[in-house]
Design an enzyme around this catalytic site. Structure first.
Site, PDB file in Angstrom:
ATOM      1  N   LYS A   1     -27.441  70.211 -41.815  1.00  0.00           N
ATOM      2  CA  LYS A   1     -26.268  69.550 -41.204  1.00  0.00           C
ATOM      3  C   LYS A   1     -25.074  70.540 -41.001  1.00  0.00           C
ATOM      4  CE  LYS A   1     -24.321  67.466 -45.388  1.00  0.00           C
ATOM      5  NZ  LYS A   1     -24.285  66.435 -46.054  1.00  0.00           N
TER       6      LYS A   1
ATOM      7  N   TYR B   1       3.905  88.381 -41.729  1.00  0.00           N
ATOM      8  CA  TYR B   1       5.048  87.225 -41.459  1.00  0.00           C
ATOM      9  C   TYR B   1       5.685  86.772 -42.593  1.00  0.00           C
ATOM     10  CZ  TYR B   1       2.661  86.688 -36.707  1.00  0.00           C
ATOM     11  OH  TYR B   1       2.078  87.027 -35.544  1.00  0.00           O
TER      12      TYR B   1
HETATM   13  C1  LIG Z   1     -24.956  66.510 -47.572  1.00  0.00           C
HETATM   14  C2  LIG Z   1     -25.809  65.409 -48.102  1.00  0.00           C
HETATM   15  C3  LIG Z   1     -26.783  66.081 -48.700  1.00  0.00           C
HETATM   16  C4  LIG Z   1     -26.895  67.491 -49.333  1.00  0.00           C
HETATM   17  O1  LIG Z   1     -25.689  67.562 -50.491  1.00  0.00           O
HETATM   18  P1  LIG Z   1     -25.579  68.748 -51.180  1.00  0.00           P
HETATM   19  O2  LIG Z   1     -24.433  68.562 -52.248  1.00  0.00           O
HETATM   20  O3  LIG Z   1     -25.036  69.820 -50.230  1.00  0.00           O
HETATM   21  O4  LIG Z   1     -26.804  69.222 -51.734  1.00  0.00           O
HETATM   22  C5  LIG Z   1     -27.826  65.292 -49.227  1.00  0.00           C
HETATM   23  N1  LIG Z   1     -27.763  63.760 -48.788  1.00  0.00           N
HETATM   24  C6  LIG Z   1     -26.580  63.257 -48.177  1.00  0.00           C
HETATM   25  C7  LIG Z   1     -26.781  61.826 -47.735  1.00  0.00           C
HETATM   26  C8  LIG Z   1     -25.514  64.383 -47.558  1.00  0.00           C
HETATM   27  O5  LIG Z   1     -24.667  63.637 -46.825  1.00  0.00           O
END
Ligand SMILES: *Cc1c(COP(=O)(O)O)cnc(C)c1O
Length: 345
Positions: free
Chosen positions: A33, A242
């Site tokens: 994702k 800045y």
């Molecule tokens: C993002 C996510 C993962 C992966 O989590 P990590 O901590 O990055 O390994 C797995 N399951 C769900 C539902 C997530 O939202």
């Protein structure tokens, strides 16, 4: 060239996937994702598919389309956000599997895409996504009769192994799913490390693939090299950047480097962060600007042409610490202005 170079080691990502896969007996999926945590969903998913990953997870249907284009028809691509209004054509055309989060989503799914594969997401206590126990009891028999490809939930505190929430969610998930035929999944990276009780039929690591905590043994995946544009001497009493927030107390050498908060280098990390000039750690001085950062390169043996913000000397988690955040946010903030170079797996 003033463009910074972000190098992404696909071999290291695949090695991390194999290492996490070796920890559990079931299937190991890959979470890609948010553009594979900022590193490029198409490249990362293709490399992981070559390494043997067969199931991929994204947050939204649109992300799934990108991953499908990169992978072709074989692998399973699941969508955590489930089946949202207007998603039917995307889910059908890209053959994506929504993780159904509510009775409303279930109704939408069977009405618009009857017979199309789906999974179920349950809420075992995090109160973020998924059906709660009462909702699940009402829907369970009907949903299971439609043969979901996966029944999953997500842990809120898996990065803290001794947290009581882990055991509580494990028991809740068991109560909600024991005895069903569908494959089950509870663990992301943290849950994978918690051990076999949490593995069920599939694990879903994300951050561990990309070299971040809580997978302490991960191979580093990213390095970021930033060109030095200009170097100047400063005398005691002269300020940098800045707001005059940093004032030299002793004579110093300031390099102005070509990256800033527009590249995701979080402005608030300025007072605590460092870059590396070859083997020397150099302090960031003055405020982080949109496109530029001042660095005290006085301690370096030679004036560097580039400095390293991420890489061999400094991990995403070290940098996250300086910014008061987590490695996930450092990765997903990495800017679109960097030249991205991939080291093939
Ligand atoms: C993002 C996510 C993962 C992966 O989590 P990590 O901590 O990055 O390994 C797995 N399951 C769900 C539902 C997530 O939202």
């Amino acid at each position: 060239m003033a463009q910074s170079v972000l190098t992404i080691d696909l071999g290291a990502i695949c090695a991390n996937w194999r290492a996490l896969a070796a920890m559990n007996a079931g299937e190991t999926a890959a979470v890609v994702k948010a553009n594979a945590y900022g590193l490029g969903a198409a490249q990362v998913a293709a490399a992981l598919a070559d390494a043997g990953a067969r199931t991929f997870f994204v947050a939204q249907a649109e992300e799934g389309v990108t991953v499908r284009e990169a992978l072709g028809p074989g692998p399973t691509i699941c969508v955590f956000g489930g089946h949202m209004q207007g998603d039917a054509a995307l889910l059908r055309d890209a053959n994506l599997v929504p993780m159904i989060n509510s009775i409303d989503q279930m109704l939408r799914h069977v009405e618009t895409l009857p017979g199309h594969p789906f999974g179920i997401q349950l809420d075992s206590g995090m109160n973020r996504l998924g059906m709660e126990p009462a909702e699940w009891s009402a829907l369970r028999d009907i949903a299971l009769s439609q043969k979901p490809v996966l029944v999953m939930s997500h842990l809120a505190c898996a990065d803290e192994p001794s947290h009581g929430m882990n055991e509580f969610q494990l028991q809740t998930f068991r109560q909600m799913t024991d005895g069903i035929d569908a494959p089950r999944s509870l663990a992301a990276t943290g849950g994978t490390i918690l051990g076999p009780d949490y593995h069920f039929d599939m694990t879903r690591p994300g951050i561990g693939l990309y070299g971040g905590l809580p997978f302490v043994d991960a191979h580093p995946v990213v390095s970021l090299s930033i060109p030095v544009i200009q170097v100047r001497d400063v005398n005691p009493g002269e300020s940098v950047g800045y707001g005059n927030s940093w004032v030299a107390r002793v004579p110093g050498k300031i390099a102005t480097i070509s990256a800033g908060y527009a590249d995701g280098i979080i402005r608030a990390m300025g007072p605590k962060a460092h870059v590396w000039a070859a083997e020397t750690r150099c302090k960031i001085v003055g405020r982080i600007s949109m496109d530029l950062i001042g660095v005290d390169v006085g301690p370096a043996k030679e004036i560097p042409e580039t400095v390293e913000l991420l890489g061999r000397h400094q991990s995403v988690d070290t940098l996250a610490e300086a910014a008061g955040t987590i490695g996930y946010e450092i990765l997903t903030s990495l800017g679109s202005r960097y030249a991205r170079k991939y080291i093939a797996a």
